[in-house]
Scaffold this active site. Structure first.
Site, mmCIF file in Angstrom:
data_model
loop_
_atom_site.group_PDB
_atom_site.id
_atom_site.type_symbol
_atom_site.label_atom_id
_atom_site.label_comp_id
_atom_site.label_asym_id
_atom_site.label_seq_id
_atom_site.Cartn_x
_atom_site.Cartn_y
_atom_site.Cartn_z
ATOM 1 N N THR A 20 -7.279 6.286 0.690
ATOM 2 C CA THR A 20 -7.464 7.594 0.042
ATOM 3 C C THR A 20 -8.380 7.538 -1.171
ATOM 4 O OG1 THR A 20 -5.572 7.157 -1.381
ATOM 5 C CG2 THR A 20 -5.137 8.340 0.688
ATOM 6 N N HIS A 26 -19.839 16.586 -24.434
ATOM 7 C CA HIS A 26 -19.118 15.728 -23.481
ATOM 8 C C HIS A 26 -18.818 14.366 -24.102
ATOM 9 C CE1 HIS A 26 -19.890 18.855 -20.646
ATOM 10 N NE2 HIS A 26 -21.201 18.738 -20.801
HETATM 11 C C1 RB5 Z 1 -3.181 1.244 2.676
HETATM 12 O O1 RB5 Z 1 -2.496 1.519 3.836
HETATM 13 C C2 RB5 Z 1 -3.295 2.488 1.807
HETATM 14 O O2 RB5 Z 1 -2.069 2.764 1.219
HETATM 15 C C3 RB5 Z 1 -4.358 2.300 0.759
HETATM 16 O O3 RB5 Z 1 -5.574 2.038 1.394
HETATM 17 C C4 RB5 Z 1 -4.633 3.470 -0.151
HETATM 18 O O4 RB5 Z 1 -4.808 4.656 0.545
HETATM 19 C C5 RB5 Z 1 -3.753 3.624 -1.321
HETATM 20 O O5 RB5 Z 1 -3.951 4.464 -2.202
#
Ligand code: RB5
Length: 148
Positions: free
Chosen positions: A70, A136
């Site tokens: 993510t 900024h």
């Molecule tokens: C791994 O499965 C996942 O948790 C990691 O890549 C990430 O998304 C964590 O924030």
């Protein structure tokens, strides 16, 4: 910027995208410093986020680009290192703004969130933008004061 080194790191979720980003930033005249991991076994994003962040914090690399599924977990780890301002981006505008307004020195992205083409466009926006300073700068100084 005289230091043209960008540290790259990820967990297992983004090995291929990391390689594509390394190739891409080379074409832009930057030197990728890819600190792995090289193999796709499951690993722990905090260690990779911290390792990349230390390269930026100690001045070895001017910027950092980090990746996980993510982009969130590895960003959280990087931001624990003093001197690091890392944002997660899934769009070009945010990537430009974290440089221009927040003086971000690291970019995080999620390999399970955006496709490779979008990631490269986000990299371009982040790398090509420049901090605007002025009001900024006052706000970034306030962030630094929290850290101190
Ligand atoms: C791994 O499965 C996942 O948790 C990691 O890549 C990430 O998304 C964590 O924030």
């Amino acid at each position: 910027m005289t230091n043209k080194r960008i540290v790259l790191s990820s967990d297992h979720a983004a090995i291929e995208l990391r390689q594509k980003i390394a190739d891409h930033i080379k074409t832009k005249g930057w030197e990728p410093v890819d600190i792995g991991p090289k193999t796709p076994e499951s690993t722990h994003y905090p260690a990779h986020g911290e390792a990349a962040a230390r390269r930026v914090a100690d001045g070895d690399c001017a910027l950092g680009i980090i990746l996980c599924g993510t982009g969130q977990g590895i960003m959280m780890a990087a931001n624990k290192v003093k001197g690091i301002r890392c944002g997660v981006c899934s769009d070009v505008f945010s990537a430009q703004m974290i440089r221009e307004h927040n003086d971000a020195n690291m970019l995080s992205m999620g390999a399970r969130v955006i496709d490779d083409a979008a990631a490269l466009q986000i990299v371009d926006a982040f790398v090509d933008a420049t901090f605007e300073g002025g009001r900024h700068g006052t706000r970034v100084d306030m962030i630094k004061a929290i850290e101190a």
